[in-house]
Design a protein around this motif. Structure first.
Motif, PDB file in Angstrom:
ATOM      1  N   ALA A   1     -20.856  -0.503 -32.164  1.00 46.14           N
ATOM      2  CA  ALA A   1     -20.778  -1.869 -31.639  1.00 46.14           C
ATOM      3  C   ALA A   1     -21.542  -2.034 -30.341  1.00 46.14           C
ATOM      4  O   ALA A   1     -22.067  -3.116 -30.050  1.00 46.14           O
ATOM      5  CB  ALA A   1     -19.322  -2.271 -31.440  1.00 46.14           C
ATOM      6  N   ASP A   2     -21.630  -0.949 -29.530  1.00 41.11           N
ATOM      7  CA  ASP A   2     -22.253  -1.053 -28.211  1.00 41.11           C
ATOM      8  C   ASP A   2     -23.610  -0.374 -28.128  1.00 41.11           C
ATOM      9  O   ASP A   2     -24.146  -0.189 -27.033  1.00 41.11           O
ATOM     10  CB  ASP A   2     -21.321  -0.452 -27.152  1.00 41.11           C
TER      11      ASP A   2
ATOM     12  N   ARG B   1     -15.169 -10.867 -32.582  1.00 42.57           N
ATOM     13  CA  ARG B   1     -16.275  -9.932 -32.811  1.00 42.57           C
ATOM     14  C   ARG B   1     -15.770  -8.641 -33.448  1.00 42.57           C
ATOM     15  O   ARG B   1     -16.387  -8.107 -34.381  1.00 42.57           O
ATOM     16  CB  ARG B   1     -17.000  -9.644 -31.494  1.00 42.57           C
ATOM     17  N   SER B   2     -14.651  -8.134 -32.956  1.00 40.70           N
ATOM     18  CA  SER B   2     -14.083  -6.903 -33.517  1.00 40.70           C
ATOM     19  C   SER B   2     -13.704  -7.101 -34.983  1.00 40.70           C
ATOM     20  O   SER B   2     -13.966  -6.233 -35.828  1.00 40.70           O
ATOM     21  CB  SER B   2     -12.850  -6.480 -32.714  1.00 40.70           C
TER      22      SER B   2
ATOM     23  N   ASP C   1     -22.198  -5.981 -31.047  1.00 44.72           N
ATOM     24  CA  ASP C   1     -21.230  -6.781 -30.313  1.00 44.72           C
ATOM     25  C   ASP C   1     -21.914  -7.921 -29.551  1.00 44.72           C
ATOM     26  O   ASP C   1     -21.421  -9.049 -29.530  1.00 44.72           O
ATOM     27  CB  ASP C   1     -20.464  -5.886 -29.334  1.00 44.72           C
TER      28      ASP C   1
END
Length: 438
Positions: free
Chosen positions: A154-155, A141-142, A128
């Motif tokens: 993503a994180d 981004r998603s 992300d």
């Protein structure tokens, strides 16, 4: 002060009487755990770097120096003090920029180079956040991550071994490249306007100044300035450089404390993270540029007032030493004092502070925020709880972490050997290049 010095650094300064004299006349506050290092370590280091910088500028007839944000803030303050005291014909300007603010507008100009810079491994390099570095909104981004469908959170930081796969996936993604190019093209006019406004379109008698480390900011500035008609390469002066960009001309990068080819001992006992955290400006990082009427202005990320206050306090203590040196060092001494001898004193001072801080210093400086990401919002403290011994690079300031949390005397022998080994390996290509140069 006599022979019973109130702090350990004054004993080291005995080797350079001019630097010691300035410290003795700087009225160093007692009872402040950060004052000895700021006045008697960073003060002399900044003074000698600035003296070296200005004398080179005068000798090379450089009329204007651009001090790059944010490390250049206090460097410019020091340079202005010396220029005023000794009547030096050098204009000192502050240029608001950052890796992100320069790279994003240039993304669409060279996808391969931009992706290489975007996908730098590190603790803040999550999928992300990498897309955020390219300017994508949360919704964009998603959508891109759903399209990529990679087995990555993503994180969560992308493992170093998986980064090439992620970079390749971005390079194949039409959706990502389209969005990134759109944001890049939107950001370019304001950047070009700001650089032209600051006088960088024609640069026959100028240079940039920064802390250094890998020199990519100068390369980005060169690329950006070419778009506003500048034909000359951007040249720079640095406190220290571990490397220079692969395509760069080595002669365009001048170094004071260590260089890509050498300075092994200096590198092994140096914390660039600690240096940056103290030397930073009292404002947030430059995020982008904006049009404000006929002018183009830098836009800064927010900075907590408590952080700004601490940075101003650190800067004032460093400037207290600079002013003292300017008043006690005669003009002849300023121009003729031995750089090599003073640099040895600076090395001993930096090593003592960075490798073996007192507990008070480890707490005082270790609580300063630090981030190695190009975007704001990834701050952590400089001295964090130490990681297992098998992970030697996990703390921003290794010695400070050990002193603050483990009551050790400073950097571990294992860590120091690791630093010698890695910097020795990194310097070999530059040494070979130097040997074969005609």
């Amino acid at each position: 002060m006599g022979t019973l010095y109130p702090n350990r650094y004054l004993k080291i300064l005995e080797a350079s009487p001019a630097l010691l004299r300035a410290a003795e006349n700087a009225d160093i506050p007692r009872g402040d755990p950060g004052a000895p290092a700021l006045c008697c370590v960073m003060g002399p280091a900044l003074a000698e770097f600035t003296r070296w910088l200005l004398l080179n500028a005068v000798q090379e007839r450089i009329e204007r120096l651009y001090f790059l944000a944010r490390d250049g803030w206090w460097m410019r303050e020091a340079a202005q003090i010396f220029c005023a005291e000794y009547g030096l014909p050098v204009e000192c300007r502050y240029l608001s920029c950052s890796r992100h603010a320069l790279r994003l507008p240039l993304f669409h100009r060279n996808h391969a180079a931009s992706l290489d810079r975007l996908c730098a491994p590190g603790p803040a390099s999550t999928p992300d956040r990498l897309l955020a570095r390219a300017g994508l909104t949360p919704e964009e981004r998603s959508a891109v991550l759903r399209e990529l469908a990679l087995p990555l959170r993503a994180d969560a930081p992308i493992p170093r071994a998986d980064m090439p796969q992620f970079r390749a996936a971005l390079g194949r993604s039409t959706a990502f490249l389209t969005l990134a190019d759109r944001h890049s093209r939107r950001a370019l006019p304001a950047l070009a306007g700001y650089l032209a406004q600051e006088g960088l379109a024609a640069g026959k008698h100028d240079a940039v100044v920064d802390s250094g480390w890998i020199g990519t900011l100068q390369q980005s500035l060169t690329d950006a300035c070419a778009l506003i008609g500048r034909e000359e390469r951007v040249t720079g002066f640095y406190f220290g450089l571990y490397e220079v960009p692969r395509a760069a001309r080595r002669a365009d990068y001048r170094c004071y404390y260590f260089s890509p080819e050498g300075g092994l001992r200096e590198k092994a006992h140096f914390s660039n993270n600690l240096f940056e955290a103290v030397m930073t400006a009292p404002h947030g990082t430059t995020t982008h540029y904006a049009h404000a009427g006929v002018a183009c202005i830098p836009v800064y990320a927010p900075m907590a007032e408590t952080h700004r206050t601490r940075i101003l306090q650190c800067g004032e203590l460093m400037m207290r030493y600079i002013r003292s040196l300017a008043h006690t060092m005669g003009r002849d001494e300023f121009f003729r004092a031995d750089f090599s001898a003073h640099r040895r004193t600076v090395r001993r001072l930096l090593q003592a502070w960075m490798d073996t801080p007192t507990h008070g210093e480890a707490v005082y400086f270790g609580t300063l925020p630090f981030s190695d990401d190009v975007l704001p919002g990834a701050d952590r403290e400089l001295a964090v709880p130490p990681a297992p011994a098998l992970i030697p690079r996990s703390e921003p300031w290794h010695a400070g972490s050990r002193v603050r949390y483990m009551n050790r005397t400073g950097a571990s022998p294992r860590y120091t050997l690791y630093q010698y080994a890695r910097h020795s390996r990194a310097s070999r290509p530059y040494q070979v290049r130097k040997e074969v140069r005609p």
